[in-house]
Design a protein around this motif. Structure first.
Motif, PDB file in Angstrom:
ATOM      1  N   THR A 220     -20.833 -13.584   1.939  1.00 46.77           N
ATOM      2  CA  THR A 220     -19.186 -13.313   1.625  1.00 46.77           C
ATOM      3  C   THR A 220     -18.741 -13.344   3.009  1.00 46.77           C
ATOM      4  OG1 THR A 220     -20.029 -12.249  -0.687  1.00 46.77           O
ATOM      5  CG2 THR A 220     -17.821 -11.913   0.247  1.00 46.77           C
TER       6      THR A 220
ATOM      7  N   THR B 109     -15.415 -25.253  -0.675  1.00 44.05           N
ATOM      8  CA  THR B 109     -15.990 -24.497  -1.458  1.00 44.05           C
ATOM      9  C   THR B 109     -15.915 -24.928  -3.104  1.00 44.05           C
ATOM     10  OG1 THR B 109     -14.159 -22.900  -1.969  1.00 44.05           O
ATOM     11  CG2 THR B 109     -15.836 -22.233  -0.331  1.00 44.05           C
ATOM     12  N   GLN B 110     -15.428 -25.947  -3.420  1.00 44.29           N
ATOM     13  CA  GLN B 110     -15.190 -26.718  -4.587  1.00 44.29           C
ATOM     14  C   GLN B 110     -16.572 -27.714  -4.862  1.00 44.29           C
ATOM     15  OE1 GLN B 110     -12.614 -24.431  -5.959  1.00 44.29           O
ATOM     16  NE2 GLN B 110     -12.776 -26.240  -7.015  1.00 44.29           N
TER      17      GLN B 110
ATOM     18  N   CYS C 223     -15.608 -26.084 -10.045  1.00 43.95           N
ATOM     19  CA  CYS C 223     -15.791 -24.739  -9.838  1.00 43.95           C
ATOM     20  C   CYS C 223     -16.044 -24.224  -8.412  1.00 43.95           C
ATOM     21  CB  CYS C 223     -17.038 -24.413 -10.688  1.00 43.95           C
ATOM     22  SG  CYS C 223     -18.619 -24.939  -9.644  1.00 43.95           S
ATOM     23  N   ASN C 224     -15.735 -23.296  -8.063  1.00 42.50           N
ATOM     24  CA  ASN C 224     -15.392 -22.769  -6.694  1.00 42.50           C
ATOM     25  C   ASN C 224     -17.003 -21.780  -6.538  1.00 42.50           C
ATOM     26  OD1 ASN C 224     -15.063 -21.054  -4.356  1.00 42.50           O
ATOM     27  ND2 ASN C 224     -12.965 -21.811  -4.470  1.00 42.50           N
TER      28      ASN C 224
ATOM     29  N   LEU D 130     -17.285 -19.363  -4.653  1.00 41.33           N
ATOM     30  CA  LEU D 130     -17.031 -18.020  -4.429  1.00 41.33           C
ATOM     31  C   LEU D 130     -16.415 -17.307  -5.563  1.00 41.33           C
ATOM     32  CD1 LEU D 130     -15.502 -18.330  -0.821  1.00 41.33           C
ATOM     33  CD2 LEU D 130     -17.634 -17.802  -1.466  1.00 41.33           C
ATOM     34  N   GLU D 131     -16.344 -18.148  -6.691  1.00 38.70           N
ATOM     35  CA  GLU D 131     -16.021 -17.320  -7.983  1.00 38.70           C
ATOM     36  C   GLU D 131     -17.127 -17.354  -8.919  1.00 38.70           C
ATOM     37  OE1 GLU D 131     -12.800 -19.713  -9.179  1.00 38.70           O
ATOM     38  OE2 GLU D 131     -11.432 -19.486  -7.414  1.00 38.70           O
ATOM     39  N   ASP D 132     -16.980 -16.294  -9.971  1.00 40.54           N
ATOM     40  CA  ASP D 132     -18.095 -15.940 -10.696  1.00 40.54           C
ATOM     41  C   ASP D 132     -18.794 -17.130 -11.376  1.00 40.54           C
ATOM     42  OD1 ASP D 132     -17.740 -13.428 -10.021  1.00 40.54           O
ATOM     43  OD2 ASP D 132     -17.037 -12.845 -11.877  1.00 40.54           O
ATOM     44  N   GLU D 133     -17.891 -18.095 -11.830  1.00 35.83           N
ATOM     45  CA  GLU D 133     -18.581 -19.397 -12.495  1.00 35.83           C
ATOM     46  C   GLU D 133     -19.506 -20.329 -11.494  1.00 35.83           C
ATOM     47  OE1 GLU D 133     -17.176 -23.295 -14.992  1.00 35.83           O
ATOM     48  OE2 GLU D 133     -15.710 -22.198 -14.383  1.00 35.83           O
TER      49      GLU D 133
END
Length: 180
Positions: free
Chosen positions: A9, A119-120, A155-156, A158-161
């Motif tokens: 992170t 990050t995508q 989706c990314n 760094l995001e939950d999904e």
């Protein structure tokens, strides 16, 4: 879902707003976090793009190897280029070519690849018995066609999904590798 470690992170938080492709090479460390060594090796590779529009252009890829056989690979592109239709089409083409190169030596029935613009992420699978997903969008002979639409990178990391999808993929690969 297991969130990313503080180290991962923190690494992503240091990426500048005007990030370049090489700012994301630490994503290889993200793979190391998910796949315990020494069973696997995460190896960075570079190779030139012969048919690129640029005079000098290289693909940066991380391959996850079980022994000496690829079971997963990640190709990273500059984040700002995701808005360029030509860059997405080139990334899609590169993923398909690389899957064709690696699938014959993959010890699994399915080879997985991840295309990243920063990050995508877009997830690819090559089932040796059927085909590559997502399906190729053929160009129309007369009309302009977006053969690699923006929503393919859906989706990314760094995001939950994105965390969940990436970790689920790695867990599935590890299960399959245990059967080899």
């Amino acid at each position: 879902m297991t969130p990313w470690s503080a180290k991962i992170t923190k690494r992503f938080s240091t990426v500048p707003a005007n990030a370049r492709e090489n700012d994301f090479y630490a994503m290889g460390h993200t793979i190391n976090f998910c796949i315990p060594l020494p069973d696997y090796t995460v190896a960075p590779y570079t190779y030139s793009i012969i048919d690129s529009h640029d005079s000098v252009n290289f693909i940066i890829e991380f391959e996850v190897l079980l022994e000496d056989k690829s079971v997963l690979f990640l190709e990273i592109k500059e984040p700002a280029e995701i808005t360029l239709k030509s860059a997405r089409e080139e990334a899609d083409s590169q993923m398909r070519k690389r899957m064709g190169d690696l699938a014959p030596i993959c010890p699994l029935d399915t080879l997985n690849g991840v295309s990243a613009f920063g990050t995508q992420l877009s997830f690819y699978t090559y089932d040796k018995h059927t085909h590559i997903l997502p399906a190729r969008i053929p160009p129309h002979p007369k009309l302009e066609t977006d053969t690699a639409p923006l929503n393919r990178w859906d989706c990314n990391i760094l995001e939950d999904e994105g965390v969940q999808r990436f970790q689920d993929l790695v867990a599935e690969i590890k299960r399959e590798c245990e059967q080899v």
